[in-house]
Structure formats: structure tokens, C-alpha cells
Motif scaffolding. Structure first.
Motif, PDB file in Angstrom:
ATOM      1  N   GLY A  35      52.828  26.878  36.273  1.00  0.00           N
ATOM      2  CA  GLY A  35      53.872  27.570  35.608  1.00  0.00           C
ATOM      3  C   GLY A  35      53.649  28.742  34.724  1.00  0.00           C
ATOM      4  O   GLY A  35      54.726  29.219  34.181  1.00  0.00           O
ATOM      5  N   SER A  36      52.460  29.445  34.708  1.00  0.00           N
ATOM      6  CA  SER A  36      52.074  30.556  33.996  1.00  0.00           C
ATOM      7  C   SER A  36      52.641  31.696  34.571  1.00  0.00           C
ATOM      8  O   SER A  36      51.844  32.268  35.877  1.00  0.00           O
ATOM      9  N   THR A  37      53.648  32.653  34.232  1.00  0.00           N
ATOM     10  CA  THR A  37      53.849  33.779  35.002  1.00  0.00           C
ATOM     11  C   THR A  37      53.302  35.125  34.391  1.00  0.00           C
ATOM     12  O   THR A  37      53.739  36.032  34.515  1.00  0.00           O
ATOM     13  N   HIS A  38      52.975  34.791  33.113  1.00  0.00           N
ATOM     14  CA  HIS A  38      52.103  35.947  32.407  1.00  0.00           C
ATOM     15  C   HIS A  38      50.850  35.528  32.081  1.00  0.00           C
ATOM     16  O   HIS A  38      50.498  34.561  31.613  1.00  0.00           O
ATOM     17  N   VAL A  39      49.772  36.340  32.490  1.00  0.00           N
ATOM     18  CA  VAL A  39      48.393  36.108  32.134  1.00  0.00           C
ATOM     19  C   VAL A  39      47.586  37.314  31.357  1.00  0.00           C
ATOM     20  O   VAL A  39      47.767  38.423  31.719  1.00  0.00           O
ATOM     21  N   ARG A  40      47.051  36.941  30.049  1.00  0.00           N
ATOM     22  CA  ARG A  40      46.421  37.864  29.682  1.00  0.00           C
ATOM     23  C   ARG A  40      44.855  37.567  30.038  1.00  0.00           C
ATOM     24  O   ARG A  40      44.172  36.343  29.399  1.00  0.00           O
ATOM     25  N   THR A  41      44.319  38.223  30.628  1.00  0.00           N
ATOM     26  CA  THR A  41      42.700  37.801  31.092  1.00  0.00           C
ATOM     27  C   THR A  41      41.807  38.973  30.541  1.00  0.00           C
ATOM     28  O   THR A  41      41.821  40.213  30.496  1.00  0.00           O
ATOM     29  N   HIS A  42      40.522  38.368  29.844  1.00  0.00           N
ATOM     30  CA  HIS A  42      39.594  39.127  29.574  1.00  0.00           C
ATOM     31  C   HIS A  42      38.449  39.388  30.636  1.00  0.00           C
ATOM     32  O   HIS A  42      38.453  38.781  31.397  1.00  0.00           O
ATOM     33  N   CYS A  43      38.037  40.519  30.637  1.00  0.00           N
ATOM     34  CA  CYS A  43      37.276  41.045  31.991  1.00  0.00           C
ATOM     35  C   CYS A  43      35.976  41.680  31.186  1.00  0.00           C
ATOM     36  O   CYS A  43      36.068  42.563  30.645  1.00  0.00           O
ATOM     37  N   ASN A  44      34.772  41.086  31.750  1.00  0.00           N
ATOM     38  CA  ASN A  44      33.555  41.604  31.200  1.00  0.00           C
ATOM     39  C   ASN A  44      33.207  43.053  31.820  1.00  0.00           C
ATOM     40  O   ASN A  44      33.486  43.701  32.742  1.00  0.00           O
ATOM     41  N   ILE A  45      32.937  43.942  30.668  1.00  0.00           N
ATOM     42  CA  ILE A  45      32.492  45.281  30.634  1.00  0.00           C
ATOM     43  C   ILE A  45      31.215  45.493  30.014  1.00  0.00           C
ATOM     44  O   ILE A  45      30.915  45.251  28.717  1.00  0.00           O
ATOM     45  N   ASP A  46      30.204  45.491  30.922  1.00  0.00           N
ATOM     46  CA  ASP A  46      28.810  45.566  30.266  1.00  0.00           C
ATOM     47  C   ASP A  46      27.906  46.289  31.063  1.00  0.00           C
ATOM     48  O   ASP A  46      28.258  46.601  32.284  1.00  0.00           O
ATOM     49  N   PRO A  47      26.713  46.691  30.450  1.00  0.00           N
ATOM     50  CA  PRO A  47      25.846  47.538  31.544  1.00  0.00           C
ATOM     51  C   PRO A  47      25.318  47.091  32.719  1.00  0.00           C
ATOM     52  O   PRO A  47      24.912  47.578  33.673  1.00  0.00           O
ATOM     53  N   VAL A  48      25.465  45.434  32.817  1.00  0.00           N
ATOM     54  CA  VAL A  48      25.010  44.915  33.878  1.00  0.00           C
ATOM     55  C   VAL A  48      25.775  45.043  35.066  1.00  0.00           C
ATOM     56  O   VAL A  48      25.271  45.233  36.136  1.00  0.00           O
ATOM     57  N   ILE A  49      27.190  44.766  34.766  1.00  0.00           N
ATOM     58  CA  ILE A  49      28.121  44.651  35.800  1.00  0.00           C
ATOM     59  C   ILE A  49      28.910  45.832  35.878  1.00  0.00           C
ATOM     60  O   ILE A  49      29.514  46.036  36.907  1.00  0.00           O
ATOM     61  N   GLY A  50      28.764  46.802  34.868  1.00  0.00           N
ATOM     62  CA  GLY A  50      29.656  48.029  34.769  1.00  0.00           C
ATOM     63  C   GLY A  50      31.139  47.809  34.892  1.00  0.00           C
ATOM     64  O   GLY A  50      31.495  46.783  34.174  1.00  0.00           O
ATOM     65  N   LEU A  51      31.819  48.387  35.811  1.00  0.00           N
ATOM     66  CA  LEU A  51      33.187  48.194  36.062  1.00  0.00           C
ATOM     67  C   LEU A  51      33.587  47.149  37.021  1.00  0.00           C
ATOM     68  O   LEU A  51      34.641  47.198  37.746  1.00  0.00           O
ATOM     69  N   GLY A  52      32.435  46.640  37.686  1.00  0.00           N
ATOM     70  CA  GLY A  52      32.517  45.714  38.964  1.00  0.00           C
ATOM     71  C   GLY A  52      33.423  44.535  38.702  1.00  0.00           C
ATOM     72  O   GLY A  52      34.341  44.420  39.742  1.00  0.00           O
ATOM     73  N   ASN A  53      33.443  43.980  37.691  1.00  0.00           N
ATOM     74  CA  ASN A  53      34.153  42.824  37.378  1.00  0.00           C
ATOM     75  C   ASN A  53      35.789  43.186  37.383  1.00  0.00           C
ATOM     76  O   ASN A  53      36.896  42.537  37.500  1.00  0.00           O
ATOM     77  N   LEU A  54      35.823  44.632  36.600  1.00  0.00           N
ATOM     78  CA  LEU A  54      37.131  44.975  36.408  1.00  0.00           C
ATOM     79  C   LEU A  54      37.881  45.266  37.712  1.00  0.00           C
ATOM     80  O   LEU A  54      39.025  45.191  37.896  1.00  0.00           O
ATOM     81  N   GLU A  55      37.187  45.942  38.677  1.00  0.00           N
ATOM     82  CA  GLU A  55      37.613  46.294  39.848  1.00  0.00           C
ATOM     83  C   GLU A  55      38.117  45.118  40.388  1.00  0.00           C
ATOM     84  O   GLU A  55      39.084  45.290  41.415  1.00  0.00           O
ATOM     85  N   ALA A  56      37.282  44.105  40.308  1.00  0.00           N
ATOM     86  CA  ALA A  56      37.732  42.619  41.189  1.00  0.00           C
ATOM     87  C   ALA A  56      39.030  42.109  40.622  1.00  0.00           C
ATOM     88  O   ALA A  56      39.945  41.365  41.163  1.00  0.00           O
ATOM     89  N   THR A  57      38.981  42.144  39.081  1.00  0.00           N
ATOM     90  CA  THR A  57      40.140  41.816  38.577  1.00  0.00           C
ATOM     91  C   THR A  57      41.426  42.647  38.845  1.00  0.00           C
ATOM     92  O   THR A  57      42.443  41.612  39.020  1.00  0.00           O
ATOM     93  N   MET A  58      41.266  43.757  38.788  1.00  0.00           N
ATOM     94  CA  MET A  58      42.313  44.527  39.179  1.00  0.00           C
ATOM     95  C   MET A  58      42.900  44.172  40.763  1.00  0.00           C
ATOM     96  O   MET A  58      44.107  44.435  40.924  1.00  0.00           O
ATOM     97  N   GLY A  59      42.015  43.918  41.434  1.00  0.00           N
ATOM     98  CA  GLY A  59      42.220  43.862  42.695  1.00  0.00           C
ATOM     99  C   GLY A  59      43.052  42.546  43.030  1.00  0.00           C
ATOM    100  O   GLY A  59      43.798  42.187  43.903  1.00  0.00           O
ATOM    101  N   ALA A  60      42.664  41.453  42.350  1.00  0.00           N
ATOM    102  CA  ALA A  60      43.341  40.121  42.213  1.00  0.00           C
ATOM    103  C   ALA A  60      44.640  40.206  41.768  1.00  0.00           C
ATOM    104  O   ALA A  60      45.559  39.696  42.208  1.00  0.00           O
ATOM    105  N   LEU A  61      44.947  40.972  40.639  1.00  0.00           N
ATOM    106  CA  LEU A  61      46.134  41.001  39.999  1.00  0.00           C
ATOM    107  C   LEU A  61      46.992  41.803  41.251  1.00  0.00           C
ATOM    108  O   LEU A  61      48.350  41.549  41.006  1.00  0.00           O
ATOM    109  N   GLN A  62      46.316  42.737  41.670  1.00  0.00           N
ATOM    110  CA  GLN A  62      47.290  43.585  42.798  1.00  0.00           C
ATOM    111  C   GLN A  62      47.874  42.676  43.871  1.00  0.00           C
ATOM    112  O   GLN A  62      49.066  42.788  44.234  1.00  0.00           O
ATOM    113  N   THR A  63      46.977  41.752  44.147  1.00  0.00           N
ATOM    114  CA  THR A  63      47.200  40.582  45.168  1.00  0.00           C
ATOM    115  C   THR A  63      48.588  39.903  44.616  1.00  0.00           C
ATOM    116  O   THR A  63      49.522  39.436  45.550  1.00  0.00           O
TER     117      THR A  63
END
Length: 408
Positions: free
Chosen positions: A126-154
Motif C-alpha cells: 500500500g505504499s505509493t510514496h517512498v523516500r529512499t536513502h542511497c549510499n554515496i561513498d568513495p567505495v561505490i561512488g554513484l553506482g548505487n544511485l544509478e541502480a536506485t534511479m533505474g529501479a524508480l524509473q521502472t
């Protein structure tokens, strides 16, 4: 559904309270018919079913509630939909951060798939709004953000979202300032942070940097503050100072905010300040060794939202993704056992939207509201919270995005 105009018929809506001995004894409902046009409610009627030729969806008496909001979750790092793994013991948060440095690159190839699976889980509950935190760090860079944005686009068109650029390993500690700035240019909506004292080691510089980035990006702020006692309180007071100085009222959130669980009078004073500045708090409804004063925060006017935080990841093996379960836990923990208190608990997961106000007048849904709703197998909001009612269907922008209603 994919229809610009149609009717939802035989929808159960709350219509008022019944009273006994001067107190609320129950909730009254009535069957209504709701016309949806271009994603919004354009008419609400009762009695005979409409006969205007528009398509109809029969809710068959299911109770219609405001759609839920998942206000604190990490969809970018989870074991969900993969093999079972319990949490590996570590000494403290720095041990967990070290574990992440090794784990995140291994999880990245399947991060978007797992994020999509989690979004599907949240939507089904039943959740139609989601606030997600996404790791931004030197290990993963923006990789997790790209995955998150891709999932949200889906899931575009099925839910709305906010993304917090979250420097889990410390904004200053991991030298992630420029990465966070890049994340804000790459689609993140909020600037995050974690424990400016304990993790970053410099409360003033950490909070000031967070606010500077937010002002540069014209973005919101959402800071994890796990620190308790005087440290947590000092951090939140300084966050309030910077919110006021920047004119960022209504755009700042303190996640967890464990400092509020300390001395009651000091907590109440800070709560009043948060309310005056529109600083919200998100919570997972912790219990056991730490009980947050969530009822006090609400009474003082602080906007409190709930979230699942982790769902079976390296931080915690628990979590169901069900925000209604969080409202149920909240009601049980604080002994919200009467009809009105149970019903009001729903507001913690709907952005404050409730079907009835304190006087028992229907204030939702009304003509002009977005057609975002959850259809549950319950007689009223109070029962839905107390019994964690089964969700049959979820509506977002007038579209059926999960479950099923019978078409005619």
C-alpha cells in the motif's frame, strides 16, 4: 485500468463516529461511488449506481483508505529476494562501515533488480510514496544511485519517490562532499548525513556542509541522528539553528532522532522548536532498550513519518516492508487501544491524512483529491490498524497499480 474517467462503485468510506456514554464507541461507514478523472476524484455519490456509460470498477464493499508513505528505507543495499543471510556481528558502526566497503561492490551487479523487487513489495503493501536513502561513498561512488534511479524509473507511474544522497561512511570522514554534490546533480532530492558528532567528528562542519549543499541544490535535508543524550540533543538544536538561518522551514528531516528519548522536558522544548520550523522526524518505532516519545512529538505538532529502514540486509535481518505493520506496532507500543487512537495511528503512515477528523467529519476523500488509495478488508481504520488488514488493491493517480478489483 488506463482510463481517463471511470467509476469506483460500492466503495466503503468512513462517514462518522458512533458514541456511547459520551465517548467514541465505533466508526460508521457507508457505501459510496467515486468518479475518477485524470488521476483525481471528481465526484462522490451514494445510493444507486451511476448510469452515465462510464466504465465501472466494483470494490464490493472494501474499505478505502489513504495511500501509505514509506518515509525511511534503503532500497539500494538489501539481501531481499536473494539467499538468506543473517547479520555478521561487529563491534560498532565503524565495523559495519568496514563491512560495507567489502560488501557493496559485490552487491552492485544485482542492486537494481533487488531494489525493484523491494519496491514491488512496498507497493503491494500500500505504499505509493517512498523516500529512499542511497549510499554515496568513495567505495561505490554513484553506482548505487544509478541502480536506485533505474529501479524508480521502472516504477514510474506506479509510485512517487524521493532520494536522499546518503554518505553512510561519513560526509567528512569518507571525504564524500563532492560525490554528494554530484549525486544532487544526478537526481537525488535530499542531502543526507549521519551522526555529525560520532561519525564525522565535527558537528558544526558536518551540519554546515550538509546545509550548504542543500541550499546550492535547492534540495531538502534528511540526516540520520542516532546519537543519544546531550550529543543527540545538541546536534538537533544546531540543525534547527541552521534550518532557521537558511530559511529551510518545512524542508528538513531528522531520521531516528534518538536524542528525543532522553530528559522529557528538554525533549518537549526541542519538539516545540521542530514544530515551529517544520522539521519532521522519521522513525522505525524502536522498542526494547529505546522507546521514542512519538506521541509527544505528534502532540507538539511535529510531523512524524514511519519507515521500515532496513529489510533483511547486513544491518538487520528483520523488516517486512509493510508500513501498516509499523502503525500497528506503534499503536500496540503506546497503548492506542480505543477507536479514535487506533484510527489516528493511521496518520503516521499517510502523511497525516485521515478519513475522519476529531469531530467525526469526513475530510478524506474529497473532490479534487488525488486518486491514491489502498483498499483493505476491514470495517474501519481502527480495525485496519489493530488487525493489520489485508490489502486487496492499491490505486495511484487513478490507476490500479497492485492487486485487483472486479471490472464491469
Amino acid at each position: 485500468m488506463k482510463q481517463s474517467a471511470y467509476w469506483l462503485v460500492n466503495v466503503r468510506l468512513e462517514s462518522g463516529y458512533s458514541y456511547g456514554d459520551g465517548v467514541i464507541a465505533g466508526t460508521e461507514t457507508e457505501l459510496s461511488h467515486i468518479r475518477v478523472e485524470n488521476g483525481c476524484i471528481s465526484a462522490i455519490t451514494a445510493g444507486e449506481r451511476p448510469d452515465d456509460g462510464l466504465p465501472q470498477q466494483d470494490a464490493k464493499g472494501l474499505l478505502m483508505l489513504p495511500a501509505f508513505q514509506e518515509m525511511h528505507i534503503h532500497i539500494d543495499k538489501t539481501y531481499y529476494s536473494g539467499p538468506w543471510r543473517a547479520v555478521r556481528p561487529v563491534k560498532d558502526i565503524f565495523g559495519r562501515i568496514q563491512e560495507e566497503r567489502e560488501l557493496l561492490p559485490k552487491l552492485l551487479p544485482t542492486a537494481q533488480e533487488r531494489a525493484e523487487n523491494m519496491l514491488n513489495l512496498l507497493l503491494g503493501f500500500g505504499s505509493t510514496h517512498v523516500r529512499t536513502h542511497c549510499n554515496i561513498d568513495p567505495v561505490i561512488g554513484l553506482g548505487n544511485l544509478e541502480a536506485t534511479m533505474g529501479a524508480l524509473q521502472t516504477f514510474s507511474g506506479k509510485l512517487s519517490s524521493e532520494v536522499v544522497a546518503f554518505p553512510q561512511h561519513g560526509l567528512l570522514r569518507s571525504d564524500a562532499v563532492e560525490l554528494v554534490r554530484q549525486a544532487m546533480r544526478s537526481g537525488a532530492t535530499h542531502v543526507g548525513g549521519v551522526d555529525p558528532v560520532t561519525v564525522d567528528g565535527d558537528m558544526e562542519k558536518s551540519l554546515q556542509t550538509i546545509m550548504d549543499i542543500a541550499v546550492e541544490a535547492n534540495a531538502g535535508v534528511d540526516v540520520h541522528i542516532h546519537d543519544r543524550g546531550e550529543t543527540g540533543m545538541a546536534t538537533m538544536h544546531r540543525l534547527a539553528d541552521l534550518t532557521e538561518q537558511a530559511g529551510w522551514q518545512g524542508r528538513v528531516t531528522a531520521s531516528h532522532a534518538f536524542g528525543f528519548a532522553g530528559e522529557p522536558s528538554a525533549a518537549a522544548e526541542l519538539a516545540e522548536r521542530f514544530a515551529s520550523l517544520g522539521i519532521s522526524v522519521t522513525s522505525t518505532v524502536p522498542f526494547g532498550g529505546l522507546i521514542m516519545p512519538l506521541p509527544m512529538l505528534r502532540e507538539k505538532g511535529v510531523r512524524v513519518g514511519l519507515g521500515n529502514d532496513s529489510i533483511t540486509d547486513h544491518w538487520s535481518p528483520f523488516g517486512t516492508g509493510d508500513c501498516l505493520e509499523k502503525a500497528t506496532r506503534l499503536a500496540e507500543l503506546y497503548r492506542f487501544v480505543d477507536e479514535r487512537s487506533l484510527a489516528a495511528s493511521l496518520g503516521f503512515i499517510t502523511g497525516g491524512v485521515l478519513p475522519l477528523n476529531e469531530e467525526g467529519k469526513r475530510v478524506w476523500p474529497t473532490v479534487g483529491d488525488a486518486a491514491d488509495a489502498v483498499f483493505v478488508q476491514a470495517s474501519c481504520s481502527a480495525e485496519a490498524v489493530a488487525r493489520r488488514a489485508r490489502r486487496s488493491a492499491v490505486l495511484f493517480g487513478g490507476e490500479l497499480v497492485s492487486g485487483a478489483l472486479d471490472a464491469e
